[in-house]
Design a protein around this motif. Structure first.
Motif, PDB file in Angstrom:
ATOM      1  N   THR A 162       0.584  -1.168  -0.110  1.00  0.00           N
ATOM      2  CA  THR A 162       0.445  -0.063   0.157  1.00  0.00           C
ATOM      3  C   THR A 162       1.301   1.284   0.120  1.00  0.00           C
ATOM      4  O   THR A 162       0.337   2.509  -0.589  1.00  0.00           O
ATOM      5  CB  THR A 162      -0.969  -0.181   1.340  1.00  0.00           C
ATOM      6  N   TYR A 254      -5.220  -1.781 -10.712  1.00  0.00           N
ATOM      7  CA  TYR A 254      -5.193  -2.855 -10.130  1.00  0.00           C
ATOM      8  C   TYR A 254      -3.766  -3.416 -10.032  1.00  0.00           C
ATOM      9  O   TYR A 254      -3.492  -4.436  -9.547  1.00  0.00           O
ATOM     10  CB  TYR A 254      -5.954  -3.177 -11.075  1.00  0.00           C
ATOM     11  N   THR A 258      -2.165  -6.186  -7.618  1.00  0.00           N
ATOM     12  CA  THR A 258      -2.496  -7.776  -7.701  1.00  0.00           C
ATOM     13  C   THR A 258      -1.649  -8.601  -8.831  1.00  0.00           C
ATOM     14  O   THR A 258      -1.371  -9.373  -8.274  1.00  0.00           O
ATOM     15  CB  THR A 258      -3.593  -7.646  -9.008  1.00  0.00           C
ATOM     16  N   GLU A 284     -13.178  -8.725 -11.147  1.00  0.00           N
ATOM     17  CA  GLU A 284     -12.575  -8.879  -9.774  1.00  0.00           C
ATOM     18  C   GLU A 284     -11.916  -8.412  -8.987  1.00  0.00           C
ATOM     19  O   GLU A 284     -10.704  -8.574  -9.103  1.00  0.00           O
ATOM     20  CB  GLU A 284     -13.271 -10.401  -9.733  1.00  0.00           C
ATOM     21  N   TYR A 285     -12.079  -7.825  -8.225  1.00  0.00           N
ATOM     22  CA  TYR A 285     -11.506  -7.677  -6.802  1.00  0.00           C
ATOM     23  C   TYR A 285     -11.423  -7.936  -5.408  1.00  0.00           C
ATOM     24  O   TYR A 285     -12.150  -8.190  -4.346  1.00  0.00           O
ATOM     25  CB  TYR A 285     -12.329  -6.082  -6.523  1.00  0.00           C
ATOM     26  N   PRO A 286     -10.047  -8.473  -5.487  1.00  0.00           N
ATOM     27  CA  PRO A 286      -9.323  -9.470  -3.947  1.00  0.00           C
ATOM     28  C   PRO A 286     -10.093  -8.662  -2.895  1.00  0.00           C
ATOM     29  O   PRO A 286      -9.217  -7.496  -2.954  1.00  0.00           O
ATOM     30  CB  PRO A 286      -8.102 -10.286  -5.248  1.00  0.00           C
ATOM     31  N   LYS A 287      -9.673  -9.035  -2.148  1.00  0.00           N
ATOM     32  CA  LYS A 287      -9.644  -8.666  -0.630  1.00  0.00           C
ATOM     33  C   LYS A 287      -8.762  -8.470  -0.742  1.00  0.00           C
ATOM     34  O   LYS A 287      -8.463  -7.561   0.364  1.00  0.00           O
ATOM     35  CB  LYS A 287      -9.962  -9.250  -0.060  1.00  0.00           C
ATOM     36  N   CYS A 288      -7.424  -8.539  -0.799  1.00  0.00           N
ATOM     37  CA  CYS A 288      -6.158  -7.627  -0.222  1.00  0.00           C
ATOM     38  C   CYS A 288      -5.907  -6.187  -1.101  1.00  0.00           C
ATOM     39  O   CYS A 288      -4.928  -5.281  -0.984  1.00  0.00           O
ATOM     40  CB  CYS A 288      -5.315  -8.526  -1.427  1.00  0.00           C
ATOM     41  N   GLY A 290      -8.166  -4.005  -0.447  1.00  0.00           N
ATOM     42  CA  GLY A 290      -8.262  -2.615   0.960  1.00  0.00           C
ATOM     43  C   GLY A 290      -9.719  -2.248   0.311  1.00  0.00           C
ATOM     44  O   GLY A 290      -9.973  -1.599  -0.648  1.00  0.00           O
ATOM     45  N   ALA A 291      -9.944  -1.817   1.463  1.00  0.00           N
ATOM     46  CA  ALA A 291     -12.127  -1.279   0.678  1.00  0.00           C
ATOM     47  C   ALA A 291     -11.275   0.217   0.660  1.00  0.00           C
ATOM     48  O   ALA A 291     -11.902   0.140  -0.487  1.00  0.00           O
ATOM     49  CB  ALA A 291     -12.268  -0.731   2.021  1.00  0.00           C
ATOM     50  N   CYS A 294     -10.131  -0.187  -3.213  1.00  0.00           N
ATOM     51  CA  CYS A 294     -10.625  -1.113  -4.844  1.00  0.00           C
ATOM     52  C   CYS A 294     -11.890  -0.039  -4.341  1.00  0.00           C
ATOM     53  O   CYS A 294     -12.175  -0.189  -5.840  1.00  0.00           O
ATOM     54  CB  CYS A 294     -11.304  -1.883  -3.629  1.00  0.00           C
ATOM     55  N   ASP A 295     -12.357   0.910  -3.615  1.00  0.00           N
ATOM     56  CA  ASP A 295     -13.416   1.631  -4.417  1.00  0.00           C
ATOM     57  C   ASP A 295     -12.669   3.299  -5.681  1.00  0.00           C
ATOM     58  O   ASP A 295     -13.589   2.955  -6.416  1.00  0.00           O
ATOM     59  CB  ASP A 295     -13.582   2.687  -3.190  1.00  0.00           C
TER      60      ASP A 295
END
Length: 377
Positions: A162, A254, A258, A284-288, A290-291, A294-295
């Motif tokens: 991040t 992205y 990823t 697809e948006y993997p959980k890695c 983060g909110a 991702c937004d």
């Protein structure tokens, strides 16, 4: 009573005369000083001398014999990029060499040269020190950036954390905003065109497909870019503007997070399938991710360009960048999270001189093309 004879005063003694005498004296002194002024102190002569020195610098910059070719950095349909030493100050530069006879439409060359000149106003864009020509060649003397590319960093690490994404994307945002403010749409933004200097800061490069004078609400048209990073409106051959760059930026975010592209499931995905996914599908948006990240990516990858972040609102205002000090970013004052690997280059063979004139070619001289950055040298 004996009348006293009135005394006549000399000009030196008479107050009025004295004043007049002093004025004349000062005037004579000024005249003498003016007459004795040396040519070196004449402002007009000084300006002329400065202009002569500047013209001399320009002449040196435009002489291909002052550049010593050392290695080839890249090659493509456009020509070659050569690592060279500018012998006047021993500075390493990247010289883009284009054969005039191979370039049918020189408008693209002029456009790229102009963008490289404008890019000098932003620390996150590749700039040109000089653009000039010979009878058969067009040459861009650009800054040499030797820290590799974002593409190689992603491949080496697999995924960026991040903090790395925050740092690199913030510098990219400043660079893109500068381009768009100046009416420039890049149209081929991808990790291969994001260079890294020896300190680890990013530089957006390769403006060969860029368009100029695209100020809102102006748009342009044409299928340009690299599959996987091209916006839906470009794939559909629709009018587009800076929103296409923000789409590409979202794809790059992205990929940073990823390690792969959002609309290419794997290396076996065919181009037609990827184009279909880009136009109609959702990644697809993997959980890695983060909110917040991702937004951010979701808002950048909206199909409708008018609803895309960067078009209707500033990307830097998104919550993902709430901790970012934009003043420090713009000053290039933040410490890069990764020390880049300085790449080695292979030298040229003895018989390979990329600056050789092609006397058999048609001579075309571009008017008002030659340029040198005043701050160079």
């Amino acid at each position: 009573m004996k009348r006293r004879k009135k005394r006549t005063r000399s000009p030196e003694e008479d107050p009025a005369g004295r004043k007049k005498f002093c004025e004349g004296d000062q005037q004579n002194t000024r005249t003498q000083k003016k007459r004795s002024r040396s040519p070196e102190k004449n402002p007009a002569e000084g300006r002329k001398s400065k202009k002569t020195r500047e013209d001399a610098k320009r002449t040196l910059s435009f002489d291909i014999n002052n550049y010593s070719a050392m290695a080839e950095l890249g090659k493509g349909s456009f020509g070659r990029v050569i690592l060279a030493s500018y012998d006047i100050n021993d500075q390493l530069v990247a010289v883009k060499v284009i054969q005039k006879k191979q370039e049918k439409d020189l408008r693209y060359v002029r456009r790229e040269a102009k963008i490289l000149q404008i890019a000098g106003g932003c620390p996150f864009l590749c700039r040109a020190f000089a653009t000039f020509q010979t009878e058969s060649l067009i040459l861009f003397a650009m800054e040499y950036i030797n820290g590799g590319t974002m593409d190689k960093l992603i491949k080496r690490q697999g995924q960026l954390d991040t903090n790395q994404i925050l740092f690199y994307s913030a510098e990219l945002i400043v660079g893109l905003e500068f381009l768009h403010t100046n009416g420039i749409v890049h149209r081929d933004l991808k990790p291969e065109n994001i260079l890294m200097d020896e300190e680890g800061h990013v530089k957006i490069g390769d403006f060969g497909l860029a368009r100029t004078n695209i100020f809102s609400p102006e748009t342009c048209r044409g299928y340009y870019g690299t599959p996987g990073y091209i916006a839906p409106e470009v794939l559909l051959d629709q009018q587009h503007n800076s929103g296409a760059d923000w789409w590409s930026f979202g794809v790059i975010l992205y990929e940073m997070a990823t390690g792969y592209l959002p609309f290419y499931q794997d290396d076996t995905t065919k181009e037609k399938e990827a184009i279909k996914n880009t136009i109609n599908g959702q990644p697809e948006y993997p959980k890695c991710l983060g909110a917040e990240l991702c937004d951010l990516i979701q808002q950048l990858l909206r199909k409708n360009a008018n609803e895309r972040l960067g078009v209707y609102a500033k990307v830097r205002d998104h919550p993902f960048y709430s901790s970012t000090n934009w003043v420090e970013v713009e000053k290039r004052a933040l410490v890069p999270p990764v020390k880049p690997l300085i790449r080695s280059v292979k030298g040229l063979s003895k018989n390979d001189n990329p600056f050789t004139e092609d006397n058999a070619g048609v001579i075309r001289i571009l008017k008002n093309f030659d340029y040198v950055d005043p701050s160079w040298q």
